[in-house]
Design a protein around this motif. Structure first.
Motif, PDB file in Angstrom:
ATOM      1  N   GLU A   1       1.615  13.950   4.415  1.00 20.75           N
ATOM      2  CA  GLU A   1       1.229  15.174   3.689  1.00 20.75           C
ATOM      3  C   GLU A   1       1.181  16.370   4.618  1.00 20.75           C
TER       4      GLU A   1
ATOM      5  N   LYS B   1      -0.570   8.280   5.036  1.00 19.90           N
ATOM      6  CA  LYS B   1      -0.420   9.250   3.947  1.00 19.90           C
ATOM      7  C   LYS B   1      -0.801  10.653   4.421  1.00 19.90           C
ATOM      8  N   ASN B   2      -1.884  10.748   5.188  1.00 20.62           N
ATOM      9  CA  ASN B   2      -2.328  12.050   5.681  1.00 20.62           C
ATOM     10  C   ASN B   2      -1.277  12.698   6.576  1.00 20.62           C
TER      11      ASN B   2
ATOM     12  N   LYS C   1       6.422   7.437  -3.796  1.00 20.18           N
ATOM     13  CA  LYS C   1       7.223   8.129  -4.817  1.00 20.18           C
ATOM     14  C   LYS C   1       6.618   9.477  -5.224  1.00 20.18           C
ATOM     15  N   ASP C   2       5.447   9.794  -4.657  1.00 18.35           N
ATOM     16  CA  ASP C   2       4.844  11.107  -4.928  1.00 18.35           C
ATOM     17  C   ASP C   2       5.538  12.214  -4.140  1.00 18.35           C
ATOM     18  N   TYR C   3       6.337  11.837  -3.155  1.00 15.89           N
ATOM     19  CA  TYR C   3       6.956  12.847  -2.290  1.00 15.89           C
ATOM     20  C   TYR C   3       8.479  12.792  -2.425  1.00 15.89           C
TER      21      TYR C   3
ATOM     22  N   GLU D   1      -3.180   2.906   5.668  1.00 20.12           N
ATOM     23  CA  GLU D   1      -2.252   3.669   4.813  1.00 20.12           C
ATOM     24  C   GLU D   1      -2.789   5.081   4.555  1.00 20.12           C
TER      25      GLU D   1
ATOM     26  N   LYS E   1       0.828  -1.215   0.000  1.00 18.93           N
ATOM     27  CA  LYS E   1       0.000   0.000   0.000  1.00 18.93           C
ATOM     28  C   LYS E   1       0.860   1.262   0.000  1.00 18.93           C
ATOM     29  N   ILE E   2       1.885   1.287   0.843  1.00 17.31           N
ATOM     30  CA  ILE E   2       2.683   2.525   0.894  1.00 17.31           C
ATOM     31  C   ILE E   2       3.505   2.706  -0.386  1.00 17.31           C
ATOM     32  N   ASN E   3       3.823   1.576  -1.049  1.00 13.91           N
ATOM     33  CA  ASN E   3       4.576   1.695  -2.311  1.00 13.91           C
ATOM     34  C   ASN E   3       3.769   2.412  -3.392  1.00 13.91           C
ATOM     35  N   THR E   4       2.444   2.453  -3.222  1.00 17.77           N
ATOM     36  CA  THR E   4       1.617   3.104  -4.252  1.00 17.77           C
ATOM     37  C   THR E   4       1.716   4.637  -4.193  1.00 17.77           C
ATOM     38  N   PHE E   5       2.174   5.177  -3.055  1.00 20.66           N
ATOM     39  CA  PHE E   5       2.214   6.644  -2.975  1.00 20.66           C
ATOM     40  C   PHE E   5       3.548   7.253  -2.551  1.00 20.66           C
TER      41      PHE E   5
END
Lengths: 158, 572
Positions: free
Chosen positions: A153, A149-150, A67-69, A145, A61-65
């Motif tokens: 961010e 993520k929150n 790389k956005d940061y 997740e 799950k964390i691998n899905t986001f």
């Protein structure tokens, strides 16, 4: 006994922050490093093993986001037995973990980090900001997740 | 009166010291951190599986630019614990001083050298398995040279049927050892090599063991390989009368989509005949608990599969493991794992009904000492596990589906020219797990496992073969179902049901009883107050059986109609 209790209480009240210890670590690619040198402004640290299903779901799950940061570092601390290193490498390769300068896998053969962070039972997830632990969570349910993520961010915006 | 005044004054002085001490520390160290974890567990059941335990772990780290000091303290108050002996007070502690290049640690030490072939210290509280040493450790690491020295005392405990007062929950055999050793590792870009020496002296009986290890690791573009060799020389009853060795090889190759792993191991630390094989009390030359060598063992995520694990023999075993994996879209992965092992020698009765060694054979009938065989008198074991797991396109459904075939001959009872008797366990298991994220509020997980097992004796008498089941049925059918729902990441509700048509259960005194059929149902609610505090309440029954962590297994008794409460809190 009284003295010990007072000492603990005073100590805790004064030093309520939790900084990341700078241990020397061994990476999956055989490089040696220091834990703090792998971190970024915001870092996500997770203790995991190949046989731990909640850990795997969390990493997927964390691998899905992650790389956005750009200024987020991911540090996965593997707790498999030393003899299982080939399986860990197979797992990382097959699952296509996005290893790069901001995504690291540490092999915790001696359980040094596991014991220091009291990581059992896994998964144990930490988020650090400037090497100070700001979030700590044990176990994983799909949906957690979103909270992770929150927090990332929110801390990045701050 | 005077005394009282003095006492008050003294206590004020002491208090001032206590209060000033932390301030003094804060001047010395740029970063100070203090973290605590509290875990309280309580359980009570109809079959008297009662426990009450509290763990308090505390970590203090003082960091400066040039060095770091870490203190760990673990306190346990258990009476009785879920597993192990009653403990009231200090469980573990350590104090470590680190600089950039070296560290010194005092207290409870855990080290792993040579992927465990020579030293692999672990603390698995859930199995009451602890091979840590209380002593001293020095590490030096600079310019790719690493030196590690260890000195300390270990106290290891086991539950064994060899001795009286056997109990599945508390140990009845204790080994105290004094150890010291040195390890050197040289790391280069694509190459590592290392050498270790470890001396162990049993405090109970003055037996001595000297272990040496040589290892070599090579990395190349699309893979890597690893060799490790260990030699053990044991001095039993002041006579140098036993030698053993172990060899381990591992290779991994990558292509764009496929990964291929090969592991080979051959352990000959202590070869014992079928009668003495399981006697951990009198086999003084056996592989040490500190070793925990790499095992040909697949740690399953599924309930029925993990309970059907192979108990690896680190004293006398030759085995191979092949694993092929491929990745697809959406993190979908296919894994095919095959493990085969046997002892390094077979066993045959001579005319006096004494056990004699017999060489292993290949499928072509020729003599073989390097590879595992199917010879029944050499404890053959085969397992094939195929698993496909991943996500759907929306990433909202996670699934894992598998197939497992397991065959293990775990006892050689008779093998003469006219009669044969072997005890085995054979099973086919189909596990399935599905996790569905319905929305941001609800998440549902379902696990279904079906298993058909055959446990019993393979008998041969004057060319007539037969099978005798340990149950009054030919096959044992096991089914497991669990459903859990997570609400807002705060609440977790779980239901589980397991049933079998035949069950073998160990009871407290070690004797076997056979149930014709049985079922175990449970319900639990978990609540997470915040990321640091959680509470779980469980009511129902849990089936007993093997519980394994990283290849270390232990029989856990069943928990019948009872209540469990777990509370965990982190605070600083």
């Amino acid at each position: 006994m009284k003295k010990i209790i007072i000492f603990f209480l005073v100590f805790q009240n004064i030093f309520s922050q939790d900084n990341l210890p700078n241990f020397s670590v061994k990476l999956l690619n055989n490089q040696s490093s220091n834990l703090v040198s792998l971190t970024n402004e915001i870092s996500l640290i997770s203790f995991w093993a190949t046989w731990c299903l909640p850990c795997i779901k969390e990493i997927d799950k964390i691998n899905t986001f992650v790389k956005d940061y750009d200024n987020l570092s991911v540090i996965l601390i593997n707790t498999d037995k030393a003899g299982e290193i080939a399986k860990v490498k197979r797992f990382v390769k097959t699952k296509r973990f996005p290893l790069d300068n901001n995504y690291h896998i540490i092999m915790d053969y001696n359980q040094k980090l596991s014991r220091s962070f009291n990581a059992q039972p896994i998964p144990l997830t930490l988020i650090t900001k400037n090497n100070r632990i700001i979030y700590r969570k044990r176990g994983f349910n799909v949906g957690d997740e979103i909270e992770i993520k929150n927090i990332i961010e929110q801390e990045i915006i701050e | 009166m005077m005394r009282l005044k003095l006492k008050i004054l003294l206590s004020r002085k002491s208090l001032n010291k206590i209060t000033l001490f932390p301030f003094f520390l804060s001047l010395l160290f740029s970063q100070i951190s203090f973290v605590n974890e509290l875990e309280a567990r309580y359980g009570t059941s109809e079959n008297e599986y009662n426990y009450s335990e509290i763990f308090f772990d505390s970590r203090l780290i003082l960091q400066n630019t040039d060095f770091m000091i870490e203190g760990l303290l673990s306190i346990e108050q258990s009476s009785p614990p879920e597993i192990g002996l009653d403990e009231k007070g200090l469980r573990k502690f350590s104090l470590t001083y680190y600089t950039d290049y070296w560290s010194v640690e005092l207290g409870d030490i855990y080290q792993t050298w040579g992927r465990g072939l020579i030293l692999n210290q672990a603390d698995y509280q859930n199995l009451d398995f602890d091979t840590g040493s209380r002593g001293f450790n020095f590490m030096w690491n600079k310019n790719n040279h690493s030196i590690n020295f260890i000195y300390g005392d270990t106290s290891i405990s086991h539950s064994t049927t060899v001795l009286g007062n056997y109990n599945t929950r508390s140990p009845n055999y204790f080994i105290n050892q004094s150890i010291y050793g040195l390890d050197y590792t040289r790391s280069l870009n694509n190459l590592n090599y290392g050498i270790s020496l470890l001396s162990i002296e049993n405090e109970n009986n003055s037996n001595k063991h000297l272990l040496t290890n040589l290892r070599f690791e090579k990395f190349y573009n699309r893979g890597e390989m690893y060799f490790s060799f260990a030699h053990k020389e044991s001095e039993i009853n002041t006579q140098k009368n036993d030698r053993g060795n172990g060899f381990y090889f591992s290779n991994i190759n990558f292509s764009d989509k496929w990964t291929f792993v090969t592991n080979y191991r051959r352990y000959r630390f202590d070869i014992q005949n079928p009668v003495n094989k399981g006697n951990i009390v009198n086999n003084h030359a056996r592989a040490l608990d500190l070793q925990q060598s790499p095992t040909g063992y697949y740690q399953h995520n599924f309930k029925l599969l993990s309970r059907n694990s192979k108990q690896v023999n680190l004293n006398d075993e030759v085995g191979i493991e092949l694993e092929l994996a491929r990745s697809f879209k959406n993190s979908n992965t296919l894994v095919i794992n095959y493990i085969k092992s046997s002892s390094t020698t077979g066993w045959h009765f001579d005319e006096n009904s004494d056990w004699q060694r017999e060489p292993l054979t290949t499928t072509f009938g020729t003599s073989n000492s390097l590879f595992p065989t199917n010879d029944k008198d050499s404890y053959p074991y085969d397992e094939i596990f195929i698993e496909l797991n991943g996500y759907d396109k929306s990433q909202n459904i996670f699934y894992s589906i598998g197939f497992d075939f397991f065959y293990d001959t775990f006892a050689v009872l008779n093998n003469s020219d006219t009669r044969e008797a072997f005890e085995f366990n054979k099973a086919i298991t189909l596990p399935l797990l599905v996790n569905i994220s319905l929305n941001e509020i609800w998440n549902i997980e379902m696990q279904i496992e079906m298993q058909r097992a055959q446990k019993g004796f393979e008998l041969k008498n004057e060319n007539q073969s037969s099978f005798s089941s340990i149950f009054n049925k030919k096959y044992q059918y096991n089914n497991y179902l669990s459903i859990s729902a997570n609400f807002k990441q705060k609440w977790t509700f779980s239901l589980s049901h397991e049933r079998t048509n035949a069950d073998e259960s160990l009871i407290g005194d070690g004797s076997d009883i056979i149930d014709l059929s049985n079922s175990w149902n449970s319900f639990s609610i978990g609540y997470k107050f915040d990321s640091d505090d959680s509470l779980q309440v469980f009511y129902g029954s849990l089936r007993g059986g093997l519980d394994c962590t990283n290849g270390v297994c232990r029989y856990i008794q069943s928990f019948d109609d009872g209540l469990r409460i777990d509370y965990t809190s982190n605070f600083n």
